[in-house]
Structure formats: structure tokens, C-alpha cells
Design a protein around this motif. Structure first.
Motif, short mmCIF file in Angstrom:
data_model
loop_
_atom_site.label_atom_id
_atom_site.label_comp_id
_atom_site.label_asym_id
_atom_site.label_seq_id
_atom_site.Cartn_x
_atom_site.Cartn_y
_atom_site.Cartn_z
N ILE A 53 0.83 -1.20 0.00
CA ILE A 53 0.00 0.00 0.00
C ILE A 53 0.86 1.26 0.00
O ILE A 53 0.51 2.26 -0.61
CB ILE A 53 -0.96 -0.02 1.20
N LEU A 54 2.00 1.20 0.66
CA LEU A 54 2.86 2.38 0.74
C LEU A 54 3.47 2.75 -0.61
O LEU A 54 3.96 3.86 -0.77
CB LEU A 54 3.95 2.17 1.78
N ALA A 106 -5.22 -2.73 13.95
CA ALA A 106 -3.80 -3.12 14.02
C ALA A 106 -3.20 -2.70 15.36
O ALA A 106 -2.45 -3.47 15.98
CB ALA A 106 -3.02 -2.48 12.86
N GLY A 107 -3.55 -1.51 15.80
CA GLY A 107 -3.06 -1.05 17.10
C GLY A 107 -3.61 -1.89 18.24
O GLY A 107 -2.87 -2.25 19.17
N TRP A 108 -4.90 -2.21 18.17
CA TRP A 108 -5.52 -3.03 19.22
C TRP A 108 -4.90 -4.42 19.24
O TRP A 108 -4.67 -4.99 20.30
CB TRP A 108 -7.02 -3.12 19.02
N TYR A 160 -11.98 -8.85 5.49
CA TYR A 160 -13.05 -7.96 5.06
C TYR A 160 -12.50 -6.86 4.16
O TYR A 160 -13.07 -6.52 3.14
CB TYR A 160 -13.75 -7.34 6.27
N LEU A 161 -11.35 -6.29 4.55
CA LEU A 161 -10.72 -5.23 3.75
C LEU A 161 -10.37 -5.75 2.36
O LEU A 161 -10.63 -5.07 1.36
CB LEU A 161 -9.47 -4.70 4.45
N ILE A 191 -6.31 2.71 3.08
CA ILE A 191 -6.27 2.13 4.42
C ILE A 191 -7.29 2.84 5.30
O ILE A 191 -7.07 3.96 5.73
CB ILE A 191 -4.87 2.27 5.06
N PRO A 192 -8.41 2.19 5.56
CA PRO A 192 -9.41 2.82 6.42
C PRO A 192 -8.90 2.98 7.85
O PRO A 192 -8.07 2.20 8.32
CB PRO A 192 -10.58 1.83 6.39
#
Length: 64
Positions: A21-22, A41-43, A60-61, A33-34
Motif C-alpha cells: 500500500i505504501l 492493528a493497534g488493538w 473484510y478489507l 487504508i481505512p
């Protein structure tokens, strides 16, 4: 040990996903990136959600 191995694999999958993606121009990357994926990702990194919940979000993404 097995949970540790899964985390390593998920980390690399997510890293390769982000690297792909980058390579997209910055203006487009924000749309790709929603924010909810970034939150997930943080969670996941903080062990606030399970690996399965994180994987379902990535699936899902990809599908949508």
C-alpha cells in the motif's frame, strides 16, 4: 510457542500488506487504508483483540 509463531506470521503478512500500500501515492493511500484497520492493528498489537478478530478485519478489507 504456537501463539507466538502466529503473531510473527501475522506481523509479516500485515507488513507486506502495508509495504504494498505504501507504494501507492500518498493521496491515494489515505483512501486505501481505512482508519478502522489502523485502529484494529493497534488493538491487535496491544493484545486488545484476538488474532482471529484481526484476521477477519483484514479479510473484510481484501474482499471489499
Amino acid at each position: 510457542m504456537r501463539a507466538y509463531n502466529k503473531k510473527i506470521i501475522l506481523f509479516f503478512v500485515f507488513t507486506f500488506f502495508l509495504v504494498g500500500i505504501l507504494t501507492i501515492p500518498e493521496s491515494s493511500a489515505q483512501d486505501v487504508i481505512p482508519s478502522w484497520i489502523k485502529n484494529n492493528a493497534g488493538w491487535w498489537a496491544d493484545d486488545k483483540i484476538t488474532e482471529n478478530e484481526f484476521l477477519r478485519a483484514i479479510e473484510y478489507l481484501i474482499k471489499n
